[in-house]
Enzyme design. Structure first.
Site, PDB file in Angstrom:
ATOM      1  CG  ASN A  79      42.016  34.985  36.873  1.00  0.00           C
ATOM      2  OD1 ASN A  79      42.520  33.820  36.380  1.00  0.00           O
ATOM      3  ND2 ASN A  79      42.688  34.768  38.410  1.00  0.00           N
ATOM      4  CB  ILE A  87      36.018  39.708  36.382  1.00  0.00           C
ATOM      5  CG1 ILE A  87      36.666  41.762  35.824  1.00  0.00           C
ATOM      6  CG2 ILE A  87      37.311  39.638  37.543  1.00  0.00           C
ATOM      7  CD1 ILE A  87      36.599  42.639  36.862  1.00  0.00           C
ATOM      8  CB  CYS A  88      38.055  34.270  36.464  1.00  0.00           C
ATOM      9  SG  CYS A  88      37.149  32.899  37.311  1.00  0.00           S
ATOM     10  CG  LEU A  89      37.952  37.842  42.783  1.00  0.00           C
ATOM     11  CD1 LEU A  89      39.545  37.005  42.456  1.00  0.00           C
ATOM     12  CD2 LEU A  89      37.996  39.053  42.564  1.00  0.00           C
TER      13      LEU A  89
END
Length: 109
Positions: A79, A87-89
């Site tokens: 992620n 950041i993939c959140l």
């Protein structure tokens, strides 16, 4: 941005490295819209013993818009972009809520 500055100051006091949560943050050049977060690698994970730095940009509409966060320390995780630190959140995008804080976002990372 007056009310958001008050909130950011309060949140920064909560992010002093005085507890065992493993997260902290401080302002960059005394700015309240540019912060540097630190995350200690959690025990019993491949990240244990590591210290990871996060660049945090606070938008003018905070807390109604999420902070922009990216790792400045190299992190190998599905992620996290290995090239940019992006950041993939979900809580840093469409699942953000004004009830969340910089601390909760760092803990989620």
């Amino acid at each position: 941005m007056g009310d958001s500055r008050t909130r950011i100051r309060k949140e920064l006091k909560e992010l002093l490295p005085v507890d065992d949560s493993g997260v902290s943050a401080c302002s960059v050049d005394d700015s309240l819209d540019h912060l540097r977060g630190t995350i200690k690698g959690p025990d019993a994970t491949p990240f244990a013993g590591g210290v990871f730095h996060v660049d945090i940009i606070i938008p003018q509409t905070y807390p109604f818009e999420p902070p922009k966060m990216k790792f400045t320390t190299k992190v190998w995780h599905p992620n996290v972009s290995s090239q940019t630190g992006a950041i993939c959140l979900d809580i840093l995008k469409d699942e953000w809520s004004p009830a969340l804080t910089i601390r909760t976002a760092l803990l989620s990372l």
